[in-house]
Design a protein around this motif. Structure first.
Motif, short mmCIF file in Angstrom:
data_model
loop_
_atom_site.label_atom_id
_atom_site.label_comp_id
_atom_site.label_asym_id
_atom_site.label_seq_id
_atom_site.Cartn_x
_atom_site.Cartn_y
_atom_site.Cartn_z
N LEU A 110 0.83 -1.21 0.04
CA LEU A 110 -0.03 -0.20 0.23
C LEU A 110 0.82 1.22 0.14
O LEU A 110 1.69 1.42 1.06
N TYR A 111 0.71 1.94 -0.97
CA TYR A 111 1.79 3.12 -1.44
C TYR A 111 1.09 4.21 -1.10
O TYR A 111 0.29 4.52 -1.70
N LEU A 112 1.35 5.27 -0.20
CA LEU A 112 0.81 6.42 0.24
C LEU A 112 1.79 7.57 -0.56
O LEU A 112 2.96 7.66 -0.50
N PRO A 127 0.00 8.78 9.65
CA PRO A 127 0.32 7.70 9.11
C PRO A 127 0.05 6.44 9.96
O PRO A 127 -0.17 5.46 9.42
N PHE A 128 0.46 6.64 11.25
CA PHE A 128 0.20 5.70 12.29
C PHE A 128 -1.35 5.29 12.16
O PHE A 128 -1.56 4.12 12.37
N GLU A 129 -2.28 5.91 12.12
CA GLU A 129 -3.83 5.84 11.89
C GLU A 129 -3.89 4.80 10.66
O GLU A 129 -4.63 3.89 10.79
N VAL A 130 -3.14 5.25 9.74
CA VAL A 130 -3.43 4.22 8.47
C VAL A 130 -2.75 2.77 8.83
O VAL A 130 -3.50 1.68 8.41
N TYR A 131 -1.64 2.79 9.42
CA TYR A 131 -1.23 1.52 9.72
C TYR A 131 -2.03 0.77 10.91
O TYR A 131 -2.52 -0.46 10.44
N GLU A 132 -2.84 1.33 11.81
CA GLU A 132 -3.64 0.96 12.88
C GLU A 132 -4.80 0.47 12.00
O GLU A 132 -5.30 -0.60 12.45
N PRO A 178 -8.24 10.68 4.01
CA PRO A 178 -7.59 11.80 3.36
C PRO A 178 -6.23 11.27 2.91
O PRO A 178 -5.55 11.73 1.92
N LEU A 179 -5.46 10.86 3.68
CA LEU A 179 -3.90 10.52 3.55
C LEU A 179 -3.78 9.44 2.58
O LEU A 179 -2.63 9.20 2.07
N CYS A 180 -4.80 8.63 2.16
CA CYS A 180 -4.72 7.56 1.22
C CYS A 180 -5.20 8.05 -0.09
O CYS A 180 -5.24 7.54 -1.10
#
Length: 189
Positions: A110-112, A127-132, A178-180
């Motif tokens: 998964l490339y952001l 970014p930690f929210e994406v990981y979680e 949004p970060l994705c």
């Protein structure tokens, strides 16, 4: 009479090239340490981290494990052990007599986008929210095993038995967070 209980020196060494995008510390934790412990406990040898293959952008493409055994008859058991530890598809044993493919796990990257989103997205999203969120959504079907941060993008590496199921499990989050925005999901194993 000697009471030395040290194992005899290994007589057969080879490389297991894992088709795994793992930072060296993650490869050590996920593969080297458990494989070494198993080999030592069985009195059959040892394993260590070998070469790490990098892309021109310094993204890990593969990880080599150096394996030393008491006898080449143990190679099949090592393959089973590596597959049980999660070796990805298209991993390869580099043996003196040739190569042997192994591995069962499928992988996704998964490339952001790390540079083209609005500044406020980078300031307000974590970014930690994406990981979680990704780890939670693939729980039971896969794991986030490693990551990479390049100059223009950051990647999470997911491995499990079914890449399509992992991709489906994260699709709504990737589409809405949004970060994705502009993220890409790539099959890596």
């Amino acid at each position: 009479m000697s009471t030395d209980t040290a194992a005899a020196p290994a007589v057969f060494t080879f490389t297991a090239r894992l088709n795994a995008r793992l930072q060296p510390e993650h490869a050590q934790e996920l593969f080297v340490e458990p494989l070494s412990a198993w080999l030592r406990d069985a009195g059959q040898g040892d394993a260590s981290l070998g070469q790490v293959g990098l892309s021109p952008e310094d993204e890990v493409l593969y990880v080599d494990l150096r394996i030393a055994l008491q006898a080449d008859s143990e190679v099949a058991a090592v393959i089973v052990a590596l597959e049980e530890l999660g070796a990805p598809l298209a991993s390869t044993l580099l043996l003196p007599e040739g190569e042997h493919d192994f591995g069962r796990m499928q992988g996704l990257g998964l490339y952001l986008d790390g540079q083209n989103l609005a500044d406020e997205v980078y300031e307000t999203c974590d970014p930690f929210e994406v990981y979680e969120q990704v780890a939670s959504r693939i729980d039971g079907i896969g794991d986030v095993c490693s990551f990479w941060q390049g100059d223009s993008e950051t990647a999470l590496y997911l491995y499990g038995r079914d890449a399509a199921a992992m991709q489906a499990a994260i699709a709504d989050f990737v589409a809405s967070y949004p970060l994705c925005q502009g993220a890409r999901v790539e099959r890596i194993a």
